[in-house]
Design a protein around this motif. Structure first.
Motif, PDB file in Angstrom:
ATOM      1  N   GLU A 172      -9.234 -24.241  -6.262  1.00 50.32           N
ATOM      2  CA  GLU A 172      -8.994 -22.666  -5.871  1.00 50.32           C
ATOM      3  C   GLU A 172      -7.791 -22.205  -5.359  1.00 50.32           C
ATOM      4  N   ARG A 173      -7.212 -23.035  -4.448  1.00 48.64           N
ATOM      5  CA  ARG A 173      -5.931 -22.847  -3.999  1.00 48.64           C
ATOM      6  C   ARG A 173      -4.924 -22.565  -5.128  1.00 48.64           C
ATOM      7  N   ASP A 174      -4.957 -23.648  -6.036  1.00 50.07           N
ATOM      8  CA  ASP A 174      -3.783 -23.726  -7.149  1.00 50.07           C
ATOM      9  C   ASP A 174      -3.948 -22.384  -7.979  1.00 50.07           C
ATOM     10  N   THR A 175      -5.374 -22.233  -8.356  1.00 55.23           N
ATOM     11  CA  THR A 175      -5.612 -20.920  -9.343  1.00 55.23           C
ATOM     12  C   THR A 175      -4.999 -19.750  -8.424  1.00 55.23           C
ATOM     13  N   ILE A 176      -5.133 -19.585  -7.227  1.00 58.86           N
ATOM     14  CA  ILE A 176      -4.663 -18.209  -6.633  1.00 58.86           C
ATOM     15  C   ILE A 176      -3.255 -18.174  -6.521  1.00 58.86           C
ATOM     16  N   VAL A 177      -2.454 -19.524  -6.337  1.00 55.14           N
ATOM     17  CA  VAL A 177      -1.041 -19.453  -6.428  1.00 55.14           C
ATOM     18  C   VAL A 177      -0.663 -19.333  -7.678  1.00 55.14           C
ATOM     19  N   ARG A 178      -1.164 -19.775  -8.653  1.00 51.26           N
ATOM     20  CA  ARG A 178      -0.548 -19.485  -9.882  1.00 51.26           C
ATOM     21  C   ARG A 178      -1.018 -18.141 -10.289  1.00 51.26           C
ATOM     22  N   GLY A 179      -1.853 -17.608  -9.944  1.00 45.92           N
ATOM     23  CA  GLY A 179      -2.107 -15.982 -10.084  1.00 45.92           C
ATOM     24  C   GLY A 179      -1.064 -15.077  -9.324  1.00 45.92           C
ATOM     25  N   LEU A 180      -0.686 -15.620  -8.050  1.00 39.77           N
ATOM     26  CA  LEU A 180       0.277 -14.897  -7.263  1.00 39.77           C
ATOM     27  C   LEU A 180       1.628 -14.990  -8.012  1.00 39.77           C
ATOM     28  N   ASP A 181       1.861 -16.169  -8.500  1.00 42.18           N
ATOM     29  CA  ASP A 181       3.086 -16.166  -9.402  1.00 42.18           C
ATOM     30  C   ASP A 181       3.247 -15.397 -10.464  1.00 42.18           C
ATOM     31  N   ALA A 182       2.082 -15.339 -11.357  1.00 36.08           N
ATOM     32  CA  ALA A 182       2.112 -14.291 -12.631  1.00 36.08           C
ATOM     33  C   ALA A 182       2.270 -12.888 -11.840  1.00 36.08           C
ATOM     34  N   VAL A 183       1.901 -12.487 -10.644  1.00 36.45           N
ATOM     35  CA  VAL A 183       1.816 -11.190 -10.133  1.00 36.45           C
ATOM     36  C   VAL A 183       3.394 -11.141  -9.854  1.00 36.45           C
ATOM     37  N   ARG A 184       4.003 -11.893  -9.178  1.00 37.93           N
ATOM     38  CA  ARG A 184       5.295 -11.947  -8.642  1.00 37.93           C
ATOM     39  C   ARG A 184       6.283 -11.746  -9.851  1.00 37.93           C
ATOM     40  N   HIS A 211      -0.130  -4.312  -0.455  1.00 35.02           N
ATOM     41  CA  HIS A 211      -1.004  -5.326  -0.198  1.00 35.02           C
ATOM     42  C   HIS A 211      -2.387  -5.142  -1.170  1.00 35.02           C
ATOM     43  N   THR A 212      -2.977  -4.137  -1.236  1.00 36.01           N
ATOM     44  CA  THR A 212      -4.263  -4.083  -1.934  1.00 36.01           C
ATOM     45  C   THR A 212      -3.637  -4.100  -3.550  1.00 36.01           C
ATOM     46  N   ASN A 213      -2.428  -3.418  -3.769  1.00 31.08           N
ATOM     47  CA  ASN A 213      -2.162  -3.636  -5.487  1.00 31.08           C
ATOM     48  C   ASN A 213      -2.163  -4.921  -5.836  1.00 31.08           C
ATOM     49  N   VAL A 214      -1.513  -5.766  -4.891  1.00 32.08           N
ATOM     50  CA  VAL A 214      -1.432  -7.337  -5.226  1.00 32.08           C
ATOM     51  C   VAL A 214      -2.817  -7.926  -5.347  1.00 32.08           C
ATOM     52  N   GLU A 215      -3.489  -7.740  -4.215  1.00 33.26           N
ATOM     53  CA  GLU A 215      -4.834  -8.473  -4.306  1.00 33.26           C
ATOM     54  C   GLU A 215      -5.727  -8.141  -5.560  1.00 33.26           C
ATOM     55  N   GLY A 255      -9.787 -13.473 -11.443  1.00 34.65           N
ATOM     56  CA  GLY A 255     -11.100 -13.431 -11.498  1.00 34.65           C
ATOM     57  C   GLY A 255     -11.700 -13.417  -9.874  1.00 34.65           C
ATOM     58  N   ASP A 256     -12.926 -13.632  -9.594  1.00 33.95           N
ATOM     59  CA  ASP A 256     -13.593 -13.317  -8.281  1.00 33.95           C
ATOM     60  C   ASP A 256     -13.057 -14.355  -7.147  1.00 33.95           C
ATOM     61  N   VAL A 257     -12.392 -15.473  -7.510  1.00 29.81           N
ATOM     62  CA  VAL A 257     -11.560 -16.377  -6.536  1.00 29.81           C
ATOM     63  C   VAL A 257     -10.523 -15.606  -5.659  1.00 29.81           C
TER      64      VAL A 257
END
Length: 470
Positions: A66-78, A96-100, A108-110
Motif C-alpha cells: 500500500e505504501r509503495d502504491t501511494i508513493v508511486r501514485g504521488l510521483d505520478a501526480v508530481r 491538499h484535496t486536489n492532490v489527494e 483507487g481506494d488505497v
C-alpha cells in the motif's frame, strides 16, 4: 443507511461531506477556496505526503504494498503538476484535496488511507514551513548578489569624494565607496534575519493533526529526519496555530524593502539635474509619453515603491493573527497571499538590482566639486583648533562665527585670507588651508569604520569576507 426524510444526500466532492445535508453555496465555495493561490505549494505538499505515507508504513498502518502504491501514485501526480497536465478542480477547495483526489483517481481506494492521523491543519503548516525554508535561502542568495554588485562599484570608487548629508543638507565629505558599503552592511543584517527566520521555521508540525496530536504511533523524529527538519514541534496546539515563521519572514522582508527603498531614493535623487551625481543606463530607465527629453528612473522608483507592499503584507498578517483563539481558524488562510506576494516582490527586486547597479554611471567629477562646497570642511577647521589646544565647544563657536562672516562676505573658507582667519582665533596659522581640503578631511577619518580611503579599503575587505562566508 438511508437519508432522513426531507434531506438530500450531498455529493462527495468535499472531504468533510458526510456531516452535511446541503451542498456548499457556489458563492461560499468561491469565497472559501484557496486553490487559486495555494497551488504554488504543490511540490512541498507532495513531498510531505510521500514522507507521511512512509511514516504510516513504519507505524504499521499501511502495508509495504500500500505504501509503495501511494508513493508511486504521488510521483505520478508530481509529474502531472510539473508538466502542466494536472486536472485542477476548484470545487475541491485547496491544493491538499486536489492532490489527494487525483491520487484516488490514479490508485483507487488505497489513497483514502493517506490522510490517516493527519489534518489539513498540520499539512498546511508543513507545506508553508518547507516552502519558507526554500524561499528564505533563495532570497538570502539574491541579497548576496546585490551585495556583490555594490562591492564591485565600491571597489572602483574608494578615492572618489562625495558630499555626505544629514537632514538632506551637505554635511562632510565622504567617499562614494563608503556610501555604497553602508548598504552592503544593511543587506548583511537582512541576510542574517532571513537565516534566523529559516532556522526558527525548521521545526516539524506534521503529526500535530487537527490540534491535539495524532492518535497513531507515528515516529515524528524519523519523520522530521525524512523531511529535513532540525526538530519536532513540542506542542500540537502551537504547531497548527503558529504563523510566527510567516511573520518573521515578512518582517525580514519589510526591513529589506526599507533598505532597498533608501538605496533607490539615494539613486533617484542623485540622478536629478539638481544633483547630477549618477546616470541610469537606458536599459533601466524609461521615457515620457509627452515630454521627449525625459529619462525617468522608473526601475529604481518601483523598487522604492514596493516597500509599501512589503510593509502592508506584514501588517496584514499581524492583524489577522492578533485576535485568534487557539487553535486553527480559517482566518489563517489569509496568511498566504501576503506571504507569497512578499516572496515574489523580494525575488523581483533582488533580480533587477544587480544589473541596474552594474550599469550606473557615476559622475565623480561633479561629486568631487560638490564635496568641497557649502563649508563642508568646517568641522575640520574646528578639529584643527582642537589640535591647537582649544576646547571643542569653543572651537565650534569660533568656526560658527567664521562661517557666518564668510557667508556675509560671499566667500568660501578657501577664499579667506590668513588675517581674516586670525580675526576669529590667534591659534590659526598658515597651515590652516592644508587642514581644510577635502582630501585632508577624508584622510583624517581613518578610524575603523571611517571614510578615509585607507579605512574604506579595510572595510571593503571585511565586506568581501562577510559576503563569502556570512
Amino acid at each position: 443507511m438511508k437519508p432522513r426524510p426531507g434531506r438530500k444526500k450531498v455529493g462527495k466532492t468535499k472531504p468533510w461531506a458526510g456531516r452535511f445535508t446541503q451542498s456548499t453555496d457556489p458563492t461560499a465555495e468561491r469565497f472559501t477556496g484557496s486553490l487559486a493561490f495555494d497551488r504554488r505549494l504543490w511540490p512541498w505538499d507532495i513531498t510531505g505526503s510521500v514522507a507521511w505515507a512512509k511514516a504510516l508504513g513504519r507505524a504499521g498502518l499501511l502495508t509495504a504494498s500500500e505504501r509503495d502504491t501511494i508513493v508511486r501514485g504521488l510521483d505520478a501526480v508530481r509529474e502531472e503538476l510539473a508538466t502542466g497536465t494536472f486536472p485542477f478542480r476548484p470545487e475541491l477547495e485547496d491544493i491538499h484535496t486536489n492532490v489527494e483526489r487525483r491520487l484516488h483517481d490514479l490508485v483507487g481506494d488505497v489513497a483514502g488511507k493517506l490522510h490517516t492521523g493527519r489534518s489539513r491543519n498540520d499539512q498546511i503548516a508543513l507545506d508553508e514551513r518547507l516552502y519558507l525554508k526554500d524561499v528564505a535561502a533563495r532570497v538570502a542568495e539574491g541579497l548576496r548578489r546585490v551585495q556583490e554588485a555594490l562591492v564591485a562599484r565600491a571597489a572602483e570608487t574608494v578615492e572618489a569624494p562625495l558630499p555626505g548629508y544629514t537632514h538632506l543638507q551637505r554635511a562632510q565629505p565622504v567617499v562614494l565607496a563608503h556610501h555604497l558599503l553602508a548598504y552592503v552592511f544593511m543587506l548583511q543584517r537582512d541576510r542574517e534575519r532571513f537565516r534566523d527566520a529559516r532556522a526558527r521555521a525548521d521545526v516539524l508540525p506534521l503529526g500535530a493533526a487537527a490540534l491535539a496530536g495524532t492518535a497513531f504511533p507515528i515516529d515524528r523524529e524519523a519523520l522530521a529526519q525524512d523531511l529535513g527538519f532540525a526538530a519536532v514541534s513540542p506542542n500540537s496546539l502551537d504547531a497548527v496555530s503558529d504563523r510566527d515563521y510567516v511573520l518573521e519572514f515578512l518582517a525580514a522582508g519589510a526591513l529589506a524593502g526599507m533598505h532597498f527603498s533608501r538605496l533607490a531614493a539615494d539613486l533617484t535623487l542623485w540622478a536629478t539635474a539638481e544633483f547630477g551625481f549618477v546616470e541610469f543606463s537606458d536599459a533601466f530607465a524609461t521615457g515620457s509619453s509627452i515630454m521627449p527629453q525625459k529619462k525617468n528612473p522608473d526601475v529604481a522608483e518601483l523598487i522604492r515603491g514596493k516597500s509599501g507592499r512589503l510593509y502592508g503584507n506584514l501588517v496584514a498578517v499581524l492583524t489577522t493573527m492578533k485576535g485568534l483563539p487557539l487553535a486553527y481558524n480559517s482566518d489563517m488562510q489569509e496568511d498566504k497571499e501576503p506571504f507569497f506576494d512578499s516572496v515574489d516582490t523580494l525575488e523581483a527586486i533582488v533580480g533587477v538590482l544587480p544589473p541596474l547597479l552594474a550599469t550606473l554611471t557615476f559622475r565623480t567629477d561633479r561629486m568631487r566639486r560638490a564635496a568641497g562646497e557649502h563649508f563642508s570642511t568646517a568641522t575640520d577647521l574646528a578639529d584643527y583648533l582642537v589640535r591647537k589646544g582649544l576646547p571643542f565647544r569653543q572651537a565650534h563657536e569660533v568656526v560658527g562665527r567664521l562661517v557666518r562672516y564668510a557667508l556675509d562676505e560671499g566667500k568660501t573658507l578657501e577664499d579667506l585670507t590668513l588675517p581674516e582667519f586670525r580675526r576669529f582665533s590667534p591659534l590659526i596659522d598658515g597651515d590652516v588651508k592644508d587642514a581644510i581640503t577635502v582630501e585632508a578631511s577624508l584622510r583624517a577619518r581613518a578610524v575603523t569604520g571611517g571614510t578615509a580611503p585607507a579605512a574604506v579599503r579595510r572595510t571593503l575587505a571585511l565586506a568581501r569576507t562577510l559576503i563569502a562566508h556570512g
